[in-house]
Scaffold this active site. Sequence first.
Site, mmCIF file in Angstrom:
data_model
loop_
_atom_site.group_PDB
_atom_site.id
_atom_site.type_symbol
_atom_site.label_atom_id
_atom_site.label_comp_id
_atom_site.label_asym_id
_atom_site.label_seq_id
_atom_site.Cartn_x
_atom_site.Cartn_y
_atom_site.Cartn_z
ATOM 1 C CE1 TYR A 34 3.509 10.761 70.848
ATOM 2 C CE2 TYR A 34 5.716 9.812 70.901
ATOM 3 C CZ TYR A 34 4.367 9.742 71.217
ATOM 4 O OH TYR A 34 3.886 8.659 71.902
ATOM 5 C CD GLU B 275 1.066 9.279 73.444
ATOM 6 O OE1 GLU B 275 1.441 8.527 72.542
ATOM 7 O OE2 GLU B 275 -0.102 9.718 73.521
#
Lengths: 288, 288, 396, 396
Positions: C101, C189
Amino acid sequence: MAILVDKDSRILVQGITGSAGQFHTKRMIDYGTQIVGGTSPGKGGQEVEGVPVFDTVDECIDATEADTSVIFLPAPFVKEAAIEAIWAGIKFVVVIPEHIPIFDMMEIRQEAKKYGTTVLGGNTAGIITPGEANLGIMPDIAFKPGRVGTVSRSGSLTYYVADTLTRSDYGETTCVGLGGDPVLGSTFDEILKMFDDDPKTRAVVMCGEIGGVYEERAAPVIKKLKTPVVVMIGGVFAPAGKRMGHAGAIVEGSMGTARSKLRILEEAGAYPAKTFSEIPQILKGLNV
Amino acid sequence: MAILVDKDSRILVQGITGSAGQFHTKRMIDYGTQIVGGTSPGKGGQEVEGVPVFDTVDECIDATEADTSVIFLPAPFVKEAAIEAIWAGIKFVVVIPEHIPIFDMMEIRQEAKKYGTTVLGGNTAGIITPGEANLGIMPDIAFKPGRVGTVSRSGSLTYYVADTLTRSDYGETTCVGLGGDPVLGSTFDEILKMFDDDPKTRAVVMCGEIGGVYEERAAPVIKKLKTPVVVMIGGVFAPAGKRMGHAGAIVEGSMGTARSKLRILEEAGAYPAKTFSEIPQILKGLNV
Amino acid sequence: MRLFEFEAKKLFAQKKIPVTQGILASSPEDAAAAVRELGGEGVLKVQILSGGRGKAGGIKKAESPDEAYKIAEELFAAKIKDYEVKQILVDPLLDIAKEYYLGVTIDRANYKIVFIASPSGGVDIEEVARTSPEKIYKEKFDIDEKMYGFEAFGIGKKLGFTGDKLKASVPIILGLYNAFKAYDCKLAEINPLIETTDGKLWAADARISVDDDALFRHKELGEMGIEKRHEEGEMTEREKQAREWGIPYLDLEGDIGMFPGGAGFGIMGNDFIHYFGGKPANFMDSGGGPSPERLARMLILLDENPNVKAIFGARFGGISRCDDFAKGVIQFLREHGLSKPMVVRMTGNMWQEGVRLFEEAKEETPEVFEKIEIHGIETPIEEISKRAVELAKEAE
Amino acid sequence: MRLFEFEAKKLFAQKKIPVTQGILASSPEDAAAAVRELGGEGVLKVQILSGGRGKAGGIKKAESPDEAYKIAEELFAAKIKDYEVKQILVDPLLDIAKEYYLGVTIDRANYKIVFIASPSGGVDIEEVARTSPEKIYKEKFDIDEKMYGFEAFGIGKKLGFTGDKLKASVPIILGLYNAFKAYDCKLAEINPLIETTDGKLWAADARISVDDDALFRHKELGEMGIEKRHEEGEMTEREKQAREWGIPYLDLEGDIGMFPGGAGFGIMGNDFIHYFGGKPANFMDSGGGPSPERLARMLILLDENPNVKAIFGARFGGISRCDDFAKGVIQFLREHGLSKPMVVRMTGNMWQEGVRLFEEAKEETPEVFEKIEIHGIETPIEEISKRAVELAKEAE
């Protein structure tokens, strides 16, 4: 005593796995310099000349308590390396490579000032405290421990001056190469102040040359020093260099010629030497 | 006494020649606020409502000794205006416009911190010290001089709370609008500390609402205050707002709901009020 | 402004981040052709402006063009998380070795940009943050700070990368940070960042939310076909109508029509209604000094909502005046009438005059004002809230 | 790296600075056509990498295409400030109301970027700086600082602009600063910035010098056709030869060939020769540890220079070794011979061995070393300098 580097300095070589890094690491170790580690991103875990290699300066400091760095990397990578070292807490960084972009050195200097770090170079031969530590590419042969400090923009002048001091038995406390690039990590005035605070340094030989304004900038400091300063300026008979446009002329005014530098430094109390052999004569006259 | 602004504040209106600037300059002057000058680049030399207009904040300060600024400009011009004021030495800047880009407000805040300037807004109704100065777009009618301070993210809540305090004869020292934008120039904790240092402010009513973490951030400060804080949080029954992706959830954790805000502030010692009418009851209980 | 995955990937690609090269499909035929072009298999991902697509059934693997056709047909017909599916991104299938992530956002409380990285990427990253915070690595930056290469390198190391993968991670980390800064993002993201079995790194999903208030300085987005938009998928018809009229409006589940002033009081008024046992049917923001036309539109939104049983009206005359407010409402009532009972309170600037105007109007045309109750400053707003709840109960 | 005016203007135009839209001409025909296109008149400006073109006759006004042809013919045939003229920029004639100066450079002593502005622009700006420093306005910036619009506005005010001209000056000032930063400049100048009688502002001349050491990160310059270059115009044939060989070399006016080590000592050695009444014929930098091939080339440059009467050699064995130096020089002398007398001193690393090698070689082939004098550490470098001056005098 000495300034900036001595036998207790714990030195890290940034770019230790490159050919110049390897070659000079060996030389520095052979001199007795305390090289505790090296960095080369992605090559952590290797060894060079028995010195452990780390990926990052942080890791190197954690493992070795390094406090000083010498950089052997191609110019485009120097900015990142120097600022990594500064941020990681290294208090003294020596930038050997030449052709560092001006903006990069300005940025390095800015970060160095924020963190209280001293930077030498780019394009310096390095710094040597004879008998204790030799950081960079300076030949050992010219130097021996003694009582005079030197500071110069040129490596070759440093050798000649040190050689003169060595043969006249003055010897050197520390010899500092500021570097030959147009924008430098440290300036004459800053190094002179350090020498002034070093009880073992009885006099300083400062070698400047035509161009730039770093020599002139030292004048107000020289006025305040306890330690006598002998000054040599190269380029009295050199052809006039090109000015950087009108803007350069406006910013630097009449400064930058060897004669203007000599005049300003003499007025500030420095003792001018025309040739190397005059240096020991002047020192003798000063009872150094 | 009061905080941030009073009858001696020398106020500059940035964007005074625009329609909102002109309209509210008149209103502020009518209230008795000391408006000493305005700026509008390129329109220096004009007058608005008898107030001299300057090209730059520097010029305005030179001529008028302004120390406070209120900005009436379209959002895209606010960053430049606020930082110009901060750099020029203005110590208190009120940003009335809404929709200030987040990065701009971050930059304004950063410069403000460097220079020790307080910024309110964006998207604030302003600040009023009843009977002394009214900066921004707040209606005079709800306010009267007194002994309770208010701080709120919402203009309309400020009016209702002040109206309640006014009608219950507590009156207000200063009423501060933090602003409704997602990133604000000042936070609850900072304003609460100022009220705590103001001898005339006997209690503070703090109105927060769902979203963001500025209310929670005030909790550790409230614990240390001498001055009691009554807190109202709007949005206990509001539908849950959208989170800013995973990153938002990771950064802000479980904060941001009205219930979490109320719980944290109560734990810190604030007195919760559900409705406006409870406020004077609580204050009475505290012997304010 | 939330971007679609394929748009966010365009921006990432510009910052030298290796994104999976998918093909955009607007029909089942497109999807089948895309899978054929990708070598006979692919992942179909609905392009909607919402997270959690995977869990909602919006991401499906197809192992043949025919299967892709069938899946796409179903996806285009379905609503995923209330959004209509207009486009599907067909991405190549990756041999996933591990998921990471990477994210950047603003820490508003501390006025910092925060770069977040975790070696435990994928859909459950928020769960990871709650249960294993030591697996979440955060690095803070001032708004005017750049990220140096050595900082990105340090983050890559924290993710556990070594050797070539570590080197490959540096431009991805820098690129994500630089994209965040370059496009005035509120959020950027990569989740997941995929490490494939052959040791490569890919941004397999991309999420960007741009600060709407900064769009004026990002004409380059328009040039890339990324226009300012609203997130229609989740809007009711009434919300769309309100937006067209420029009125901030949200449908709620209750039965009391809220006709208040500013947004701050709107949120608080909603709570008041709840405190007295009622439930608002909406949230609405009048803006400062609404025109008679705007007042009329606000009332139409409430009057035409079959869920609304009673209307709660509150006006604080601040810069605007209560008499102007009263005139606007009276005019609307006389022209359109109102099918629901309403209780209104005015306070602040010229409230007495506002009350007087209503009373006069009531005398003139009592039939129009039969179900309208007018209050002034003497009645606390809490009483008005309580009365609105009563009116709604009576109307049931 | 100095840019041509027309190149610098391209960069300025990219930063939204209003530059005069000139036409580049490579022949008198081009120049005539350009003037025709500009409406029958124009200014012809030679594109050379040197300032002071105007005073040197490199800027001429043409009032017809025929006149342009004639002027261009003359300019292309002439050398302006030692430069061959290969291109002429034909600019529109402006109705000049006033000339301003704008420049940006680095203040090395203070580690700042300096923005310089003056309402007294034009050719004599340096004179203005000397005699009327109050007409020169300077603003300093840290390396990571941007210029805000209000700062540019403040500079515009200092220049005396008001109203529309003040507004027009802001993007020019910002653009110049931003160009300086964006392209790693050492210098960026607009001189003059011209205010025309109709109240418009134009960058009529443009000067940019890019930091050569930063060119690696400015591929965009190459894409614009601006390639790394050397300023050939002022170079002698020998200097060009040396550059081809990678040897920093400069011809001087004297008769002593300088064959020293590093640049620092080269500059000092030049002074020494002067102190003893001589004049060096050149400046040269060996670099560290020169190869035998490099040593040979350095000696060829001196031996083939008819001005050189005697050669001054000095080697400090630092990292490199004096014996290696001696071997290289001996090898050259044996293969090529040397037509000039030479005095050489070695000191530092392995100097004794170097001296011994020379002595051995002299014994073996005395004829080759007849005019070569070898010294070691015992002779001070000053003595060697004096000896070189004597040798040159003897050779006259």
